[in-house]
Scaffold this motif. Structure first.
Motif, PDB file in Angstrom:
ATOM      1  N   ARG A  68      30.626  -0.521 -24.885  1.00  0.00           N
ATOM      2  CA  ARG A  68      31.079  -0.470 -23.500  1.00  0.00           C
ATOM      3  C   ARG A  68      31.475   0.961 -23.150  1.00  0.00           C
ATOM      4  NH1 ARG A  68      32.572  -4.967 -20.858  1.00  0.00           N
ATOM      5  NH2 ARG A  68      34.359  -3.947 -19.904  1.00  0.00           N
ATOM      6  N   LEU A  69      31.671   1.212 -21.871  1.00  0.00           N
ATOM      7  CA  LEU A  69      31.991   2.567 -21.409  1.00  0.00           C
ATOM      8  C   LEU A  69      33.485   2.862 -21.584  1.00  0.00           C
ATOM      9  CD1 LEU A  69      29.875   2.679 -18.144  1.00  0.00           C
ATOM     10  CD2 LEU A  69      29.381   3.807 -20.305  1.00  0.00           C
ATOM     11  N   THR A  70      33.981   2.638 -22.797  1.00  0.00           N
ATOM     12  CA  THR A  70      35.401   2.855 -23.036  1.00  0.00           C
ATOM     13  C   THR A  70      35.693   4.281 -23.468  1.00  0.00           C
ATOM     14  OG1 THR A  70      35.032   2.044 -25.275  1.00  0.00           O
ATOM     15  CG2 THR A  70      35.822   0.458 -23.643  1.00  0.00           C
ATOM     16  N   GLY A  71      34.649   5.075 -23.725  1.00  0.00           N
ATOM     17  CA  GLY A  71      34.883   6.441 -24.182  1.00  0.00           C
ATOM     18  C   GLY A  71      34.929   7.464 -23.067  1.00  0.00           C
ATOM     19  N   LEU A  72      34.790   7.025 -21.810  1.00  0.00           N
ATOM     20  CA  LEU A  72      34.785   7.968 -20.695  1.00  0.00           C
ATOM     21  C   LEU A  72      36.176   8.527 -20.442  1.00  0.00           C
ATOM     22  CD1 LEU A  72      32.545   6.214 -18.008  1.00  0.00           C
ATOM     23  CD2 LEU A  72      32.008   8.271 -19.295  1.00  0.00           C
ATOM     24  N   THR A  73      36.221   9.831 -20.169  1.00  0.00           N
ATOM     25  CA  THR A  73      37.462  10.437 -19.703  1.00  0.00           C
ATOM     26  C   THR A  73      37.538  10.292 -18.187  1.00  0.00           C
ATOM     27  OG1 THR A  73      36.498  12.615 -19.324  1.00  0.00           O
ATOM     28  CG2 THR A  73      37.300  12.133 -21.557  1.00  0.00           C
ATOM     29  N   ARG A  74      38.708  10.602 -17.615  1.00  0.00           N
ATOM     30  CA  ARG A  74      38.838  10.518 -16.154  1.00  0.00           C
ATOM     31  C   ARG A  74      37.884  11.494 -15.466  1.00  0.00           C
ATOM     32  NH1 ARG A  74      41.344   8.667 -12.041  1.00  0.00           N
ATOM     33  NH2 ARG A  74      42.649   7.292 -13.302  1.00  0.00           N
ATOM     34  N   ASP A  75      37.784  12.721 -15.979  1.00  0.00           N
ATOM     35  CA  ASP A  75      36.877  13.695 -15.378  1.00  0.00           C
ATOM     36  C   ASP A  75      35.448  13.190 -15.389  1.00  0.00           C
ATOM     37  OD1 ASP A  75      38.930  15.397 -14.846  1.00  0.00           O
ATOM     38  OD2 ASP A  75      38.539  16.753 -16.533  1.00  0.00           O
ATOM     39  N   GLU A  76      35.026  12.571 -16.508  1.00  0.00           N
ATOM     40  CA  GLU A  76      33.652  12.067 -16.622  1.00  0.00           C
ATOM     41  C   GLU A  76      33.420  10.910 -15.668  1.00  0.00           C
ATOM     42  OE1 GLU A  76      32.994  13.146 -21.357  1.00  0.00           O
ATOM     43  OE2 GLU A  76      33.771  11.196 -20.749  1.00  0.00           O
ATOM     44  N   GLU A  78      34.957  10.267 -12.794  1.00  0.00           N
ATOM     45  CA  GLU A  78      34.915  10.738 -11.412  1.00  0.00           C
ATOM     46  C   GLU A  78      33.642  11.521 -11.138  1.00  0.00           C
ATOM     47  OE1 GLU A  78      39.765  10.903 -10.825  1.00  0.00           O
ATOM     48  OE2 GLU A  78      38.634  12.763 -11.069  1.00  0.00           O
ATOM     49  N   ALA A  79      33.178  12.295 -12.121  1.00  0.00           N
ATOM     50  CA  ALA A  79      31.925  13.029 -11.952  1.00  0.00           C
ATOM     51  C   ALA A  79      30.750  12.074 -11.830  1.00  0.00           C
ATOM     52  CB  ALA A  79      31.711  13.970 -13.133  1.00  0.00           C
ATOM     53  N   LEU A  80      30.832  10.932 -12.513  1.00  0.00           N
ATOM     54  CA  LEU A  80      29.753   9.949 -12.458  1.00  0.00           C
ATOM     55  C   LEU A  80      29.541   9.450 -11.032  1.00  0.00           C
ATOM     56  CD1 LEU A  80      27.766   8.201 -14.119  1.00  0.00           C
ATOM     57  CD2 LEU A  80      29.597   6.522 -14.349  1.00  0.00           C
ATOM     58  N   PHE A  81      30.623   9.173 -10.323  1.00  0.00           N
ATOM     59  CA  PHE A  81      30.485   8.698  -8.944  1.00  0.00           C
ATOM     60  C   PHE A  81      30.166   9.832  -7.992  1.00  0.00           C
ATOM     61  CE2 PHE A  81      32.803   5.244 -10.929  1.00  0.00           C
ATOM     62  CZ  PHE A  81      32.143   4.137 -10.422  1.00  0.00           C
ATOM     63  N   ALA A  99      24.027   0.816  -5.108  1.00  0.00           N
ATOM     64  CA  ALA A  99      25.296   0.110  -4.904  1.00  0.00           C
ATOM     65  C   ALA A  99      25.558  -0.882  -6.035  1.00  0.00           C
ATOM     66  CB  ALA A  99      25.271  -0.612  -3.553  1.00  0.00           C
ATOM     67  N   ALA A 100      24.519  -1.622  -6.447  1.00  0.00           N
ATOM     68  CA  ALA A 100      24.680  -2.580  -7.539  1.00  0.00           C
ATOM     69  C   ALA A 100      25.018  -1.883  -8.846  1.00  0.00           C
ATOM     70  CB  ALA A 100      23.400  -3.410  -7.698  1.00  0.00           C
ATOM     71  N   ALA A 101      24.360  -0.741  -9.116  1.00  0.00           N
ATOM     72  CA  ALA A 101      24.626  -0.001 -10.352  1.00  0.00           C
ATOM     73  C   ALA A 101      26.065   0.508 -10.371  1.00  0.00           C
ATOM     74  CB  ALA A 101      23.647   1.161 -10.484  1.00  0.00           C
ATOM     75  N   GLU A 102      26.558   1.005  -9.227  1.00  0.00           N
ATOM     76  CA  GLU A 102      27.935   1.499  -9.181  1.00  0.00           C
ATOM     77  C   GLU A 102      28.927   0.371  -9.433  1.00  0.00           C
ATOM     78  OE1 GLU A 102      28.668   3.626  -5.600  1.00  0.00           O
ATOM     79  OE2 GLU A 102      27.622   5.426  -6.281  1.00  0.00           O
ATOM     80  N   LEU A 103      28.635  -0.823  -8.904  1.00  0.00           N
ATOM     81  CA  LEU A 103      29.521  -1.957  -9.160  1.00  0.00           C
ATOM     82  C   LEU A 103      29.560  -2.314 -10.641  1.00  0.00           C
ATOM     83  CD1 LEU A 103      28.761  -4.334  -6.136  1.00  0.00           C
ATOM     84  CD2 LEU A 103      30.903  -3.142  -6.628  1.00  0.00           C
ATOM     85  N   LYS A 104      28.403  -2.270 -11.299  1.00  0.00           N
ATOM     86  CA  LYS A 104      28.353  -2.605 -12.730  1.00  0.00           C
ATOM     87  C   LYS A 104      29.086  -1.569 -13.563  1.00  0.00           C
ATOM     88  CE  LYS A 104      24.058  -5.237 -12.343  1.00  0.00           C
ATOM     89  NZ  LYS A 104      22.613  -5.302 -12.671  1.00  0.00           N
ATOM     90  N   ALA A 116      38.435   5.658  -9.888  1.00  0.00           N
ATOM     91  CA  ALA A 116      37.592   6.856  -9.858  1.00  0.00           C
ATOM     92  C   ALA A 116      36.756   6.964  -8.582  1.00  0.00           C
ATOM     93  CB  ALA A 116      36.701   6.902 -11.103  1.00  0.00           C
ATOM     94  N   PRO A 117      36.049   5.896  -8.150  1.00  0.00           N
ATOM     95  CA  PRO A 117      35.242   6.059  -6.929  1.00  0.00           C
ATOM     96  C   PRO A 117      36.086   6.325  -5.693  1.00  0.00           C
ATOM     97  CG  PRO A 117      35.271   3.766  -7.636  1.00  0.00           C
ATOM     98  CD  PRO A 117      35.853   4.567  -8.759  1.00  0.00           C
ATOM     99  N   VAL A 118      37.285   5.745  -5.613  1.00  0.00           N
ATOM    100  CA  VAL A 118      38.154   5.980  -4.455  1.00  0.00           C
ATOM    101  C   VAL A 118      38.632   7.421  -4.452  1.00  0.00           C
ATOM    102  CG1 VAL A 118      40.327   5.347  -3.345  1.00  0.00           C
ATOM    103  CG2 VAL A 118      38.856   3.573  -4.342  1.00  0.00           C
ATOM    104  N   ARG A 119      39.116   7.908  -5.613  1.00  0.00           N
ATOM    105  CA  ARG A 119      39.591   9.290  -5.700  1.00  0.00           C
ATOM    106  C   ARG A 119      38.468  10.275  -5.368  1.00  0.00           C
ATOM    107  NH1 ARG A 119      43.713  11.295  -8.553  1.00  0.00           N
ATOM    108  NH2 ARG A 119      42.311  12.737  -9.630  1.00  0.00           N
ATOM    109  N   THR A 120      37.256  10.003  -5.870  1.00  0.00           N
ATOM    110  CA  THR A 120      36.134  10.897  -5.603  1.00  0.00           C
ATOM    111  C   THR A 120      35.766  10.881  -4.127  1.00  0.00           C
ATOM    112  OG1 THR A 120      35.283  10.515  -7.833  1.00  0.00           O
ATOM    113  CG2 THR A 120      33.749  11.443  -6.229  1.00  0.00           C
ATOM    114  N   GLY A 121      35.692   9.683  -3.533  1.00  0.00           N
ATOM    115  CA  GLY A 121      35.330   9.576  -2.124  1.00  0.00           C
ATOM    116  C   GLY A 121      36.340  10.210  -1.194  1.00  0.00           C
ATOM    117  N   GLN A 122      37.613  10.236  -1.601  1.00  0.00           N
ATOM    118  CA  GLN A 122      38.638  10.865  -0.779  1.00  0.00           C
ATOM    119  C   GLN A 122      38.539  12.391  -0.805  1.00  0.00           C
ATOM    120  OE1 GLN A 122      42.136   9.223  -2.599  1.00  0.00           O
ATOM    121  NE2 GLN A 122      42.331   7.577  -1.075  1.00  0.00           N
ATOM    122  N   ARG A 123      37.926  12.932  -1.850  1.00  0.00           N
ATOM    123  CA  ARG A 123      37.958  14.374  -2.065  1.00  0.00           C
ATOM    124  C   ARG A 123      36.631  15.086  -1.852  1.00  0.00           C
ATOM    125  NH1 ARG A 123      41.750  11.826  -4.703  1.00  0.00           N
ATOM    126  NH2 ARG A 123      43.730  12.874  -5.246  1.00  0.00           N
TER     127      ARG A 123
END
Length: 334
Positions: A68-76, A78-81, A99-104, A116-123
């Motif tokens: 699973r994607l448990t190894g992601l850091t916060r920076d990674e 947020e950069a993904l979105f 949209a479906a991929a982002e939900l998954k 992460a997607p909210v923080r990225t979209g705000q900035r």
């Protein structure tokens, strides 16, 4: 540092199935000896990684193992979105898939990273088209994107000047450059580039083509972009530009790099700040349309045909303004 590398190694094996120590070393930019130690570390941690012997061998994960994607850091995360471009994806008919991929991905993130997607979209917001270029996507873009994904041969009808040509193309990829879409494809033994907004018809054939797996679209584009632009700009005109015309020229040339080259190569300014410059263009017709936008801030010097057409346009424009009180009909003519 090592923990990040171990996760990268694990994800590489998960994505590609089997890789040799040499391939892993190149991807991770380490020595093969380091790869051997990292594989042992993963095995000790309970990851079922094993080695196949022989010429076709390599490291692989035991059948069906996934992480699973448990190894992601916060920076990674947020950069993904941030990496998503919903506009271009929508142009290609992929808005629902993105949209479906982002939900998954969001569902797979640890709870602490699900903002992460909210923080990225705000900035950050990526607005790809230039100002005053809110044009619809090219008519045949979606059809070409499907052919690219499926590696299907297409029969392309393409507008070249006043003529229309037909080419049988193996569509390798699509590139978005300065709000303009381009198709990169193989025709015979050559790789060619076509502006999608000049495509007038696409027929997707049943035949699939064998893609050259060593081909990299980004690398090819970097190598060919300059020469492709030069093939488009087959003519050259000489002009005089006022200081205002020099500033406005940026908005009428075909590409920013052309503007930079023209300004750098321009002559010394005269007493009023006007400079003489040589401008590469697609044709005299295109130059006429572009230079009209500069109005009195440009003077065409060569070729004579262009100078004559712009002089005639200036006379006709002046004639319309010589008597402002004259009545006009609804069409605007005198």
């Amino acid at each position: 540092m090592r923990a990040s590398r171990l996760i990268s190694l694990l994800l590489l094996l998960q994505a590609r199935g089997s890789m040799t120590a040499g391939e892993l070393a190149r991807e991770l930019e380490v020595s093969e000896r380091t790869v051997y130690r990292d594989v042992l570390a993963l095995s000790a941690a309970g990851v079922p990684v094993y080695a196949d012997r022989g010429r076709a061998g390599g490291y692989r994960l035991l059948g069906g193992y996934r992480t699973r994607l448990t190894g992601l850091t916060r920076d990674e995360a947020e950069a993904l979105f941030l990496a998503g471009l919903p506009g271009p994806a929508g142009d290609m008919g992929l808005a629902d898939a993105v949209a479906a991929a982002e939900l998954k991905v969001l569902a797979a993130l640890p709870p602490a990273l699900r903002d992460a997607p909210v923080r990225t979209g705000q900035r950050f917001h990526l607005d790809v088209p230039g100002w005053f270029q809110e044009t619809p996507p090219p008519l045949w873009l979606t059809e070409l994107a499907r052919a690219v994904w499926a590696d299907r041969v297409v029969r392309l009808r393409y507008r070249r000047g006043d003529n229309e040509v037909t080419r049988r193309v193996q569509p390798y990829g699509l590139v978005l450059k300065n709000a303009t879409w381009y198709l990169v494809g193989r025709v015979g033994d050559d790789m060619r580039t076509y502006r999608v907004d000049r495509v007038t018809g696409v027929e997707v054939e049943e035949e699939h083509f064998a893609r050259n797996e060593g081909f990299g679209l980004a690398g090819h584009w970097r190598e060919q972009a300059g020469s492709f632009l030069r093939t488009m700009l087959r003519a050259e005109v000489t002009v005089r530009l006022s200081p205002a015309g020099q500033r406005q020229l940026r908005h009428v040339v075909d590409a920013p790099e052309v503007y930079d080259e023209v300004v750098a190569a321009a002559g010394e300014p005269d007493g009023q700040g006007w400079v003489v410059a040589r401008l590469p263009v697609e044709s005299v017709d295109v130059a006429y349309t572009q230079l009209l936008a500069l109005g009195p801030e440009v003077e065409a010097l060569d070729p004579p045909e262009l100078r004559g057409r712009l002089a005639d346009a200036a006379r006709r424009a002046a004639a319309r303004y010589d008597d402002p009180a004259a009545p006009r009909d609804v069409s605007g003519s005198r």
